[in-house]
Design a protein around this motif. Structure first.
Motif, short mmCIF file in Angstrom:
data_model
loop_
_atom_site.label_atom_id
_atom_site.label_comp_id
_atom_site.label_asym_id
_atom_site.label_seq_id
_atom_site.Cartn_x
_atom_site.Cartn_y
_atom_site.Cartn_z
N GLU A 222 36.11 9.14 17.12
CA GLU A 222 36.52 8.63 15.80
C GLU A 222 36.32 9.69 14.72
N LEU A 223 35.25 10.46 14.83
CA LEU A 223 35.02 11.53 13.85
C LEU A 223 36.04 12.65 13.98
N LEU A 224 36.60 12.82 15.18
CA LEU A 224 37.60 13.86 15.42
C LEU A 224 39.03 13.30 15.28
N ASP A 225 39.19 12.37 14.38
CA ASP A 225 40.50 11.78 14.06
C ASP A 225 41.15 11.09 15.25
N GLY A 226 40.37 10.30 15.97
CA GLY A 226 40.92 9.46 17.04
C GLY A 226 41.37 10.20 18.27
N ASN A 227 40.60 11.15 18.75
CA ASN A 227 40.93 11.88 19.97
C ASN A 227 41.01 10.87 21.12
N LEU A 228 42.20 10.72 21.69
CA LEU A 228 42.45 9.70 22.71
C LEU A 228 41.65 9.95 23.98
N TRP A 229 41.61 11.19 24.45
CA TRP A 229 40.91 11.50 25.71
C TRP A 229 39.42 11.25 25.59
N ALA B 180 21.70 2.87 33.39
CA ALA B 180 22.74 2.10 32.73
C ALA B 180 22.64 2.23 31.22
N ALA B 181 21.43 2.18 30.69
CA ALA B 181 21.24 2.33 29.24
C ALA B 181 21.67 3.71 28.77
N VAL B 182 21.34 4.74 29.54
CA VAL B 182 21.74 6.10 29.17
C VAL B 182 23.26 6.23 29.20
N LEU B 183 23.88 5.69 30.25
CA LEU B 183 25.35 5.76 30.34
C LEU B 183 26.01 5.07 29.15
N MET B 184 25.52 3.89 28.79
CA MET B 184 26.12 3.18 27.66
C MET B 184 25.91 3.94 26.35
N LEU B 185 24.74 4.56 26.19
CA LEU B 185 24.49 5.34 24.99
C LEU B 185 25.39 6.57 24.92
N VAL B 186 25.53 7.29 26.03
CA VAL B 186 26.41 8.47 26.06
C VAL B 186 27.85 8.06 25.79
N GLY B 187 28.29 6.96 26.40
CA GLY B 187 29.65 6.48 26.16
C GLY B 187 29.88 6.11 24.71
N LEU B 188 28.89 5.48 24.10
CA LEU B 188 29.01 5.12 22.69
C LEU B 188 29.08 6.36 21.81
N VAL B 189 28.29 7.37 22.11
CA VAL B 189 28.33 8.63 21.35
C VAL B 189 29.71 9.28 21.50
N LEU B 190 30.27 9.26 22.71
CA LEU B 190 31.61 9.84 22.91
C LEU B 190 32.67 9.11 22.10
N VAL B 191 32.59 7.79 22.07
CA VAL B 191 33.57 7.01 21.30
C VAL B 191 33.42 7.31 19.81
N THR C 3 38.01 9.11 23.51
CA THR C 3 37.84 7.67 23.40
C THR C 3 37.89 7.01 24.78
N VAL C 4 38.89 7.38 25.58
CA VAL C 4 39.03 6.80 26.92
C VAL C 4 37.83 7.16 27.79
N THR C 5 37.39 8.42 27.73
CA THR C 5 36.23 8.84 28.51
C THR C 5 34.99 8.07 28.09
N GLY C 6 34.79 7.92 26.79
CA GLY C 6 33.65 7.18 26.28
C GLY C 6 33.66 5.73 26.73
N LEU C 7 34.84 5.10 26.67
CA LEU C 7 34.94 3.70 27.10
C LEU C 7 34.70 3.56 28.60
N LEU C 8 35.17 4.52 29.38
CA LEU C 8 34.91 4.48 30.83
C LEU C 8 33.42 4.63 31.13
#
Length: 146
Positions: free
Chosen positions: A35-42, A20-31, A44-49
């Motif tokens: 943001e660094l890639l100018d708000g890439n929607l896909w 669970a900790a690894v998943l949350m960390l990976v998701g946070l990195v994706l989000v 962001t959604v993948t990271g939040l999931l």
């Protein structure tokens, strides 16, 4: 001899909590990457999931560790083992043999059934205390000690 109650707790599911900790960390990195890639929607959604999946796994593991407890009540007549959904009872006169392993106590009854109290990776002191109490009660039932 008065009745005694022992709480046997299971070890928390460490692998599930680590995942669970690894998943949350990976998701946070994706989000953050989104943001660094100018708000890439896909991204962001993948990271939040992925963060959501980590939170669900963490919550499930935490609840599972809280409900995985067994209460053992011992008195001069016998024992009652109460789990979350079931209860098992027996009399000391029916117990023919007692064995203790590193993670379990087994009561062998005269009718061929076994009652096992298993604590995988749990607290050995809990099993030591419970085993000593069961031994005292078995001895008292058989008249070995006064």
């Amino acid at each position: 001899m008065a009745s005694t109650t022992h709480q046997i707790r299971q070890r928390p599911p460490l692998r599930a909590l680590a995942l669970a900790a690894v998943l949350m960390l990976v998701g946070l990195v994706l989000v953050l990457m989104a943001e660094l890639l100018d708000g890439n929607l896909w991204l962001t959604v993948t990271g939040l999931l992925v963060v959501g999946a980590g939170l669900v796994l963490f919550g499930t593991a935490w609840v599972a560790s809280r409900v995985a407890r067994v209460q053992v009540v011992l008195d001069e007549d016998g024992y009652v083992i109460q789990g979350r959904e079931s209860a098992l009872s027996g009399r000391w006169a029916d117990v023919k043999r007692l064995t203790r392993g590193s993670d379990r106590i087994t009561l062998y009854r005269g009718d061929g059934h076994r009652v096992q109290l298993v604590v995988p990776g749990g607290h050995p002191s809990e099993l030591d205390d419970l085993g000593a109490d069961i031994t005292r009660r078995l001895d008292a039932d058989r008249g070995y000690r006064s």
